[in-house]
Write an enzyme that holds these catalytic residues in place. Structure first.
Site, PDB file in Angstrom:
ATOM      1  N   LYS A 216      57.269  63.376  11.883  1.00 33.08           N
ATOM      2  CA  LYS A 216      58.574  63.279  12.543  1.00 33.08           C
ATOM      3  C   LYS A 216      59.541  62.541  11.625  1.00 33.08           C
ATOM      4  O   LYS A 216      59.234  61.477  11.110  1.00 33.08           O
ATOM      5  CB  LYS A 216      58.459  62.508  13.855  1.00 33.08           C
ATOM      6  CG  LYS A 216      57.774  63.282  14.963  1.00 33.08           C
ATOM      7  CD  LYS A 216      57.853  62.503  16.265  1.00 33.08           C
ATOM      8  CE  LYS A 216      57.242  63.275  17.420  1.00 33.08           C
ATOM      9  NZ  LYS A 216      57.358  62.541  18.690  1.00 33.08           N
TER      10      LYS A 216
ATOM     11  N   GLU B 168      54.244  68.404  19.468  1.00 28.64           N
ATOM     12  CA  GLU B 168      54.382  67.713  20.744  1.00 28.64           C
ATOM     13  C   GLU B 168      54.615  68.677  21.913  1.00 28.64           C
ATOM     14  O   GLU B 168      55.518  68.491  22.732  1.00 28.64           O
ATOM     15  CB  GLU B 168      55.525  66.681  20.653  1.00 28.64           C
ATOM     16  CG  GLU B 168      55.400  65.612  21.718  1.00 28.64           C
ATOM     17  CD  GLU B 168      56.339  64.432  21.464  1.00 28.64           C
ATOM     18  OE1 GLU B 168      56.483  64.040  20.287  1.00 28.64           O
ATOM     19  OE2 GLU B 168      56.893  63.913  22.436  1.00 28.64           O
TER      20      GLU B 168
ATOM     21  N   ASN C  65      53.549  58.701  23.502  1.00 27.02           N
ATOM     22  CA  ASN C  65      54.711  58.106  24.154  1.00 27.02           C
ATOM     23  C   ASN C  65      54.324  57.086  25.219  1.00 27.02           C
ATOM     24  O   ASN C  65      55.186  56.604  25.956  1.00 27.02           O
ATOM     25  CB  ASN C  65      55.574  59.198  24.787  1.00 27.02           C
ATOM     26  CG  ASN C  65      56.111  60.134  23.725  1.00 27.02           C
ATOM     27  OD1 ASN C  65      56.503  59.702  22.656  1.00 27.02           O
ATOM     28  ND2 ASN C  65      56.070  61.430  24.011  1.00 27.02           N
TER      29      ASN C  65
ATOM     30  N   GLU D  72      52.188  49.053  18.726  1.00 31.92           N
ATOM     31  CA  GLU D  72      51.694  50.430  18.583  1.00 31.92           C
ATOM     32  C   GLU D  72      50.158  50.451  18.483  1.00 31.92           C
ATOM     33  O   GLU D  72      49.514  51.377  18.975  1.00 31.92           O
ATOM     34  CB  GLU D  72      52.315  51.112  17.354  1.00 31.92           C
ATOM     35  CG  GLU D  72      53.825  51.291  17.421  1.00 31.92           C
ATOM     36  CD  GLU D  72      54.300  52.375  18.395  1.00 31.92           C
ATOM     37  OE1 GLU D  72      53.463  53.165  18.881  1.00 31.92           O
ATOM     38  OE2 GLU D  72      55.508  52.418  18.680  1.00 31.92           O
TER      39      GLU D  72
ATOM     40  N   HIS E 206      61.773  52.963  25.312  1.00 32.49           N
ATOM     41  CA  HIS E 206      62.981  53.436  24.612  1.00 32.49           C
ATOM     42  C   HIS E 206      64.241  53.121  25.406  1.00 32.49           C
ATOM     43  O   HIS E 206      65.275  52.782  24.829  1.00 32.49           O
ATOM     44  CB  HIS E 206      62.904  54.948  24.364  1.00 32.49           C
ATOM     45  CG  HIS E 206      62.220  55.293  23.075  1.00 32.49           C
ATOM     46  ND1 HIS E 206      61.699  56.535  22.834  1.00 32.49           N
ATOM     47  CD2 HIS E 206      61.991  54.574  21.958  1.00 32.49           C
ATOM     48  CE1 HIS E 206      61.159  56.567  21.623  1.00 32.49           C
ATOM     49  NE2 HIS E 206      61.324  55.376  21.079  1.00 32.49           N
TER      50      HIS E 206
END
Lengths: 352, 352
Positions: free
Chosen positions: B137, B224, B232, B179, B239
């Protein structure tokens, strides 16, 4: 006209193409549809499009200013922001309705929005029908450098409806004709001869044949590693000339085709100097081009500047300028080199 | 550490990775090399890089301002212009040396410059090592919307050299740790337990295991469409929270990991309300997160605004907000929905 099948998508012709578009939209179940237009195509093409297109999906029109000068990142930012505000998501579809600026920029906007949404190209000018909308290249200009920023991305479908050509000027038709002449010289000399000799050509046939040629080339070499470079015939010098006129506010900008036409004359000259392209064919090309496009004066003092612009062309590696040249009609060589002296001579030959 | 093979490129570890990079550059015969850095990595990472990297190719350093706020199209324009001025061509290589902003933005800049040149990622922060640089990405923000514009594009190689972690702050290490905790909760609870229980973890092992997990997920679902959505976890609300803090000039911005950590607490709450995720594990997560990251006050009057930001997240279709939720540790479900009422409750639970 029969459908042409490109790598991952069909190119449909005439009114039946809208049925195919309607089917695609039902099948893919898009969440919403955005139609990218400019002021001209909103006024002249959008009404026809909406007569032939039916959908029960939410539909929004996004309008940008017409003209190559707006084919830049600022315009992309505007479109991305509007799509965001209107709630576009990954299942949205962008339909581009316009000339090469709309199809190139729209394809880039779609391929980069949320890392890529589907798009459909509906070219409305001759140039975008025979060249810009086909072949998976998208992009925008960076300053005077054409298509400097972009990606390879295929649309879901292309709709070719020659009725839209009634909405564009004779000058724009001539611009697109230069690309048809290009395919003629490299792949099918009949195309060039028909344009050169006849005022009454069947434009839909010329479009179909041109797309067939381009599609065959692109299928063989999608990322322009080799044979696809043939599509740059006339474009190496042509792009330099186009940038040069675009950059000079006191000069009237040339259309893409007008610049490429000059490029073909110069590169025909190079072909005769470097390969065995017959000199009488160089004359034939120059006469035909000037008959169609008229004569543009290129100031001799600016030759070197045009060469500098050519060095920035994205086709070139390590500052070397790369040409497609002709041994003869329908017989080309890629990756040819020419000295700067010879390039200057070729521009002088056009001026002569 | 052993090399991890991603879809089309290797992820090399430790000092031997530089040998691999040198080999790649010889093999591919690049015309020139550009190294993208920010002010921090130019000062702290570039000297080490140049000690270990040798090339006889022309090499230029391009520096951008550090910080998420500069991860935008204006910065891309600056880099594209500099590369153009320096004569970058299609055979140039861009090496990104920095955190997620550098690797995400650099990957996007490279993939769109002249329709795509090669790039190599050398992440220098924990976050970019375990997440940003791996998985194809690329992208930049559009206003407050993170990664709204980008493409899927793979680097030629990733170099993971944990020595660079000595150049980043403890706060940045904690950001990346979020993460790793994420991979722990969804795929390998040992990762979470080690971080939660031990102050003396072997960071290189945690990085290698995290990349293995991410790589397996991405190989299964690169674009995805399905299972990749598991990455996610914590990010849907995270986010929204991150954008909210970024957008408020009077608030200190959170790091990505700090925001995602809050997101994992909230989404653990949702998991227990919507699926059968055990309530005691929700408490365990909240306690561990607050112990590591401290407590941030989210004003209750802003809950609805955060939800509106979440609706613009590019993962969401037709205005519906999409969650990954947990049945249990290492047992997730994608495409879950939650009512706005429940999302507000989950934010209140974090605040509690």
């Amino acid at each position: 006209m029969t459908t042409i099948n490109a790598a991952t998508y069909p190119i449909h012709f005439d009114e039946k193409a809208y049925n195919e578009l309607n089917s695609l939209i039902s099948k893919k179940n898009y969440s919403s549809i955005y139609i990218l237009v400019d002021d001209n195509t909103l006024e002249h093409c959008y009404p026809r499009f909406m007569q032939l297109f039916t959908t029960d999906k939410p539909l929004e029109v996004i309008q940008i200013d017409a003209g190559e000068i707006h084919k830049n990142m600022e315009t992309c930012m505007g479109v991305w922001n509007v799509m965001t505000e209107l709630g576009a998501d990954r299942k949205s579809l962008l339909i581009t309705l316009g000339g090469g600026v709309i199809t190139d920029l729209g394809g880039f906007v779609a391929s980069t929005f949320k890392r890529g949404i589907d798009f459909v190209n509906i070219p409305t000018t001759l140039l975008s029908m025979v060249d810009a909308s086909v072949g998976g290249k998208t992009g925008v200009d960076l300053g005077v450098l054409k298509n400097q920023i972009g990606v390879f991305a295929n649309p879901e479908m292309i709709v070719i409806d020659a009725e839209y050509l009634h909405t564009v000027s004779a000058r724009e038709i001539r611009s697109g004709t230069a690309e048809i002449i290009k395919y003629g010289m490299t792949h099918d000399i009949n195309l060039f001869n028909e344009i050169k000799d006849n005022s009454q050509v069947n434009i839909v046939d010329l479009i179909h044949r041109s797309i067939e040629i381009k599609n065959d080339v692109v299928l063989e070499d999608p990322k322009e590693q080799g044979v696809r470079k043939v599509l740059n015939w006339g474009h190496t010098i042509g792009h330099g000339v186009e940038s040069y006129f675009l950059e000079n506010p006191e000069k009237e900008a040339l259309t893409h085709g007008e610049a490429i036409a000059i490029g073909m004359v110069c590169e025909a000259y190079l072909s005769s100097e470097i390969l065995d392209f017959p000199k009488e064919k160089v004359s034939e090309i120059k006469d035909a081009i000037i008959k169609i496009y008229g004569k543009v004066l290129i100031n001799e003092n600016d030759f070197q500047y045009i060469i500098e612009l050519m060095k920035h062309d994205k086709k070139n590696v390590s500052g070397e300028i790369n040409f497609v040249l002709l041994n003869d009609y329908e017989n080309f060589e890629i990756n040819c080199k020419a000295s700067e002296e010879l390039i200057r001579e070729s521009l002088a030959y056009y001026n002569l």
